[in-house]
Design a protein around this motif. Structure first.
Motif, PDB file in Angstrom:
ATOM      1  N   SER A 153      -5.516  21.789  -8.460  1.00  0.00           N
ATOM      2  CA  SER A 153      -6.926  21.387  -8.342  1.00  0.00           C
ATOM      3  C   SER A 153      -7.101  20.108  -7.549  1.00  0.00           C
ATOM      4  CB  SER A 153      -7.529  21.084  -9.711  1.00  0.00           C
ATOM      5  OG  SER A 153      -7.425  22.137 -10.540  1.00  0.00           O
ATOM      6  N   VAL A 154      -6.010  19.413  -7.302  1.00  0.00           N
ATOM      7  CA  VAL A 154      -6.152  18.118  -6.628  1.00  0.00           C
ATOM      8  C   VAL A 154      -6.587  18.340  -5.178  1.00  0.00           C
ATOM      9  CG1 VAL A 154      -4.922  16.029  -5.881  1.00  0.00           C
ATOM     10  CG2 VAL A 154      -4.414  17.040  -8.107  1.00  0.00           C
ATOM     11  N   SER A 155      -7.676  17.673  -4.794  1.00  0.00           N
ATOM     12  CA  SER A 155      -8.142  17.806  -3.404  1.00  0.00           C
ATOM     13  C   SER A 155      -8.023  16.483  -2.651  1.00  0.00           C
ATOM     14  CB  SER A 155      -9.595  18.286  -3.378  1.00  0.00           C
ATOM     15  OG  SER A 155     -10.417  17.343  -4.024  1.00  0.00           O
ATOM     16  N   GLY A 156      -7.744  15.404  -3.373  1.00  0.00           N
ATOM     17  CA  GLY A 156      -7.581  14.112  -2.696  1.00  0.00           C
ATOM     18  C   GLY A 156      -6.830  13.129  -3.568  1.00  0.00           C
ATOM     19  N   LEU A 157      -6.113  12.218  -2.922  1.00  0.00           N
ATOM     20  CA  LEU A 157      -5.352  11.183  -3.643  1.00  0.00           C
ATOM     21  C   LEU A 157      -5.542   9.851  -2.947  1.00  0.00           C
ATOM     22  CD1 LEU A 157      -1.818  12.860  -4.051  1.00  0.00           C
ATOM     23  CD2 LEU A 157      -3.458  12.440  -5.890  1.00  0.00           C
ATOM     24  N   GLU A 158      -5.621   8.784  -3.727  1.00  0.00           N
ATOM     25  CA  GLU A 158      -5.523   7.428  -3.187  1.00  0.00           C
ATOM     26  C   GLU A 158      -4.222   6.856  -3.740  1.00  0.00           C
ATOM     27  OE1 GLU A 158      -8.934   4.361  -3.031  1.00  0.00           O
ATOM     28  OE2 GLU A 158      -7.719   3.738  -4.748  1.00  0.00           O
ATOM     29  N   ILE A 159      -3.342   6.425  -2.834  1.00  0.00           N
ATOM     30  CA  ILE A 159      -2.013   5.954  -3.258  1.00  0.00           C
ATOM     31  C   ILE A 159      -1.769   4.554  -2.705  1.00  0.00           C
ATOM     32  CG2 ILE A 159       0.475   6.432  -3.208  1.00  0.00           C
ATOM     33  CD1 ILE A 159      -0.116   9.322  -2.595  1.00  0.00           C
ATOM     34  N   VAL A 160      -1.319   3.653  -3.567  1.00  0.00           N
ATOM     35  CA  VAL A 160      -0.851   2.350  -3.089  1.00  0.00           C
ATOM     36  C   VAL A 160       0.637   2.504  -2.817  1.00  0.00           C
ATOM     37  CG1 VAL A 160      -0.497  -0.068  -3.679  1.00  0.00           C
ATOM     38  CG2 VAL A 160      -2.621   1.078  -4.344  1.00  0.00           C
ATOM     39  N   THR A 161       1.027   2.326  -1.571  1.00  0.00           N
ATOM     40  CA  THR A 161       2.429   2.532  -1.198  1.00  0.00           C
ATOM     41  C   THR A 161       3.240   1.271  -1.517  1.00  0.00           C
ATOM     42  OG1 THR A 161       2.136   1.670   1.019  1.00  0.00           O
ATOM     43  CG2 THR A 161       1.700   4.021   0.716  1.00  0.00           C
ATOM     44  N   ALA A 162       4.552   1.389  -1.318  1.00  0.00           N
ATOM     45  CA  ALA A 162       5.443   0.272  -1.649  1.00  0.00           C
ATOM     46  C   ALA A 162       5.089  -0.994  -0.862  1.00  0.00           C
ATOM     47  CB  ALA A 162       6.883   0.682  -1.388  1.00  0.00           C
ATOM     48  N   ALA A 163       4.483  -0.825   0.296  1.00  0.00           N
ATOM     49  CA  ALA A 163       4.101  -1.991   1.106  1.00  0.00           C
ATOM     50  C   ALA A 163       2.778  -2.589   0.619  1.00  0.00           C
ATOM     51  CB  ALA A 163       3.975  -1.571   2.569  1.00  0.00           C
ATOM     52  N   LEU A 169      -5.261  10.448   1.049  1.00  0.00           N
ATOM     53  CA  LEU A 169      -4.816  11.773   1.499  1.00  0.00           C
ATOM     54  C   LEU A 169      -5.790  12.827   1.008  1.00  0.00           C
ATOM     55  CD1 LEU A 169      -0.973  11.720   0.706  1.00  0.00           C
ATOM     56  CD2 LEU A 169      -2.070  11.464   2.938  1.00  0.00           C
ATOM     57  N   SER A 170      -6.119  13.773   1.874  1.00  0.00           N
ATOM     58  CA  SER A 170      -6.988  14.860   1.419  1.00  0.00           C
ATOM     59  C   SER A 170      -6.407  16.206   1.835  1.00  0.00           C
ATOM     60  CB  SER A 170      -8.407  14.692   1.964  1.00  0.00           C
ATOM     61  OG  SER A 170      -8.489  15.221   3.251  1.00  0.00           O
ATOM     62  N   ARG A 171      -6.694  17.195   1.017  1.00  0.00           N
ATOM     63  CA  ARG A 171      -6.209  18.555   1.283  1.00  0.00           C
ATOM     64  C   ARG A 171      -6.689  19.028   2.643  1.00  0.00           C
ATOM     65  NH1 ARG A 171      -9.045  21.936  -2.532  1.00  0.00           N
ATOM     66  NH2 ARG A 171      -7.539  21.660  -4.196  1.00  0.00           N
ATOM     67  N   VAL A 194      -7.772  10.072  -8.054  1.00  0.00           N
ATOM     68  CA  VAL A 194      -7.487  11.499  -7.867  1.00  0.00           C
ATOM     69  C   VAL A 194      -8.816  12.227  -7.731  1.00  0.00           C
ATOM     70  CG1 VAL A 194      -6.386  13.534  -8.885  1.00  0.00           C
ATOM     71  CG2 VAL A 194      -5.514  11.270  -9.450  1.00  0.00           C
ATOM     72  N   SER A 195      -8.929  13.100  -6.752  1.00  0.00           N
ATOM     73  CA  SER A 195     -10.100  13.993  -6.662  1.00  0.00           C
ATOM     74  C   SER A 195      -9.673  15.392  -7.074  1.00  0.00           C
ATOM     75  CB  SER A 195     -10.662  14.035  -5.238  1.00  0.00           C
ATOM     76  OG  SER A 195     -11.165  12.787  -4.881  1.00  0.00           O
ATOM     77  N   LEU A 196     -10.525  16.039  -7.851  1.00  0.00           N
ATOM     78  CA  LEU A 196     -10.209  17.380  -8.363  1.00  0.00           C
ATOM     79  C   LEU A 196     -11.310  18.365  -8.011  1.00  0.00           C
ATOM     80  CD1 LEU A 196      -9.222  16.497 -12.065  1.00  0.00           C
ATOM     81  CD2 LEU A 196      -7.674  16.863 -10.139  1.00  0.00           C
TER      82      LEU A 196
END
Ligand code: FAD
Length: 444
Positions: A153-163, A169-171, A194-196
């Motif tokens: 169901s995930v259509s989008g993510l916001e991720i804090v990367t190691a930097a 990111l979106s589907r 998270v977008s669902l």
């Protein structure tokens, strides 16, 4: 991600999560109490900015969700970050049919909110107390021949990367990278939103049948598992029968009670039952065909009941659905080894998906689940036998449960493992989010 007004969900559940989970010796432990984390102190972030600062200040760390995994996947010997104080709905977009959440939200918090707004999710796991972000990270699933796992169901993510950078990111826009990042095993960064996908809300009815003869399951497997929107089979592998069949049906307008008294030789239960028939059904979701909203029927256990800790262990393996009957019979042959340590087994179907590290990547699956007595020395001896029996069917273990499979065998079950490792190297070149679990499974 969406822009509508933020909506505050009940903070009560989140606070409860923060205070539970000390092992008897006082150390921080997972929900089941069988795993003690490497550090006791958990930092609680309240904003995206705080997450970024924490990541930039710490070279080695992991994010803790709701601590429902049975193994060390969420563990760190260095630093643990929790997002339970970031637990609001950020946006509900009725037109696009998506909801965007902060990553600390649990299904228990989200579902009543969605229902009240006229929306629903396509499926849920057996209990609602788990975080959406943590569940999707490990490919948590419910059941249903047409239902892929919760991460689908995930259509989008916001991720804090190691930097410390914020990656959206979106589907739709990031197809390849997105498919690699959704089931991320905690290896890519801190998921902050998270977008669902959502759909119009719906009602369901649940029926339970008792004592399905195993030969009937063997001969009519597809009919049995297709008898409802979501079907779960509970068995102790004894007496050549499945103890209980839970059938969850969506209520279509104008339909009334829709359960026959007999189901392939199993009989309709005349009261609510627990998956272990001897236990009280007090905390189980309503059965007997009583109509109710989707989120009060899809899980087996009620929303309002928050289990403190469970004295149990769990393992689960996924095989191709076309091999389901053979795989079930293979485990049934082990019954004299399995049963003395087993509380109950559950068989569920999960539809295929395209998420690289998903247990159902590329294949419609049968999930064979074991809830064990909390006796790890005995369970540890049993798991290699089960894994050997399921090896011809390419059994993939649940990422959040207990398994003993050698790393080479495990990795060979994931066609996209090298792509995933490359993505991890790209987003986390110094191994900020690596831990012993990832080192021994993905990199072992
Ligand atoms: C009683 C019980 C019933 C269960 N029923 C089911 C079931 O029906 N179906 C099923 O498939 N599974 C089931 N599970 C397993 C469970 O759903 C998974 O283990 C799930 O991952 C738990 O989510 P969590 O937030 O508690 O994870 P945690 O153990 O806290 O974390 C899991 C992973 O996610 C990562 N993570 C969590 N949040 C973030 C974030 N914001 N950013 C980056 N990484 C993050 C962690 O670092 C870790 O790698 C059950 C477990 C229990 C204890």
């Amino acid at each position: 991600m969406g822009s509508a007004a933020a909506s505050r969900l009940s903070a009560e559940a989140a606070r409860a999560e923060e205070t539970r989970g000390a092992a008897p010796g006082g150390r921080l432990a997972n929900w089941a109490g069988n795993y003690e984390y490497g550090v006791d102190r958990v930092h609680h972030a309240r904003s995206l900015e705080e997450v970024r600062e924490f990541v930039q200040a710490h070279g080695r760390m992991k994010v803790l969700g709701t601590r429902h995994c049975f193994n060390g996947i969420a563990d760190s010997d260095h630093n643990l970050l929790s997002l339970t104080r970031m637990a609001d709905v950020v946006a509900l977009d009725p037109k696009a049919r998506t909801v965007t959440l902060e990553a600390g939200v649990s299904y228990g918090q989200l579902c009543p909110y969605l229902h009240e707004k006229g929306f629903a999710l396509h499926n849920l796991a057996s209990l609602p107390h788990i975080s959406v972000a943590g569940a999707c990270a490990t490919a948590t699933h419910g059941s249903g021949v047409g239902n892929p796992n919760l991460a689908s169901s995930v259509s989008g993510l916001e991720i804090v990367t190691a930097a410390g950078e914020v990656l959206q990111l979106s589907r739709e826009k990031d197809g390849r990278q997105f498919r690699g990042a959704v089931v991320h095993l905690g290896a890519l960064g801190v998921v902050t939103k998270v977008s669902l996908d959502i759909e119009p809300t719906y009602d369901m009815r649940q029926y339970v049948y008792l004592d399905l003869p195993m030969p009937e399951l063997r001969d009519h497997f597809e009919d049995v598992v297709s008898a409802g929107y979501s079907v779960s089979l509970f068995t102790d592998w004894q007496k050549e029968r499945v103890n209980e069949v839970w059938i969850k049906r969506r209520v279509e307008p104008g339909t009334s009670r829709d359960a026959e008294a007999d189901f392939f030789g199993a009989r309709l239960a005349d009261r609510n039952v627990h998956p272990i028939v001897e236990l009280s059904a007090e905390h189980c979701t309503e059965q007997m065909g009583v109509t109710g909203p989707w989120y009060e029927r899809l899980p087996h256990f009620r929303m309002g009941f928050t289990p403190s800790s469970g004295k149990e262990l769990q393992s689960e393996y996924f095989v191709h659905r076309r091999d389901a009957v053979e795989a079930i019979l293979a485990i049934e042959r082990l019954r004299d080894h399995v049963s003395p340590h087993l509380m109950i087994s559950e068989l569920r179907t999960v539809a295929a998906d395209e998420l690289w590290m998903s247990t159902c990547y590329g294949r419609d699956s049968l999930a064979i689940h074991f809830t064990w007595e909390q006796d790890w020395p005995s369970v540890r001896k049993l798991l290699p036998m089960i894994e050997k029996e399921l090896s011809p069917f390419g059994g993939r273990p649940h990422w959040g449960k207990l398994f003993t499979m050698a790393p080479a065998a495990l990795q060979s079950r994931y066609e996209r493992r090298d792509d995933f490792k490359q993505l991890a190297r790209q987003l986390d070149p110094e191994g900020t989010f690596r831990n012993r679990f990832l080192d021994s499974t993905l990199y072992g």
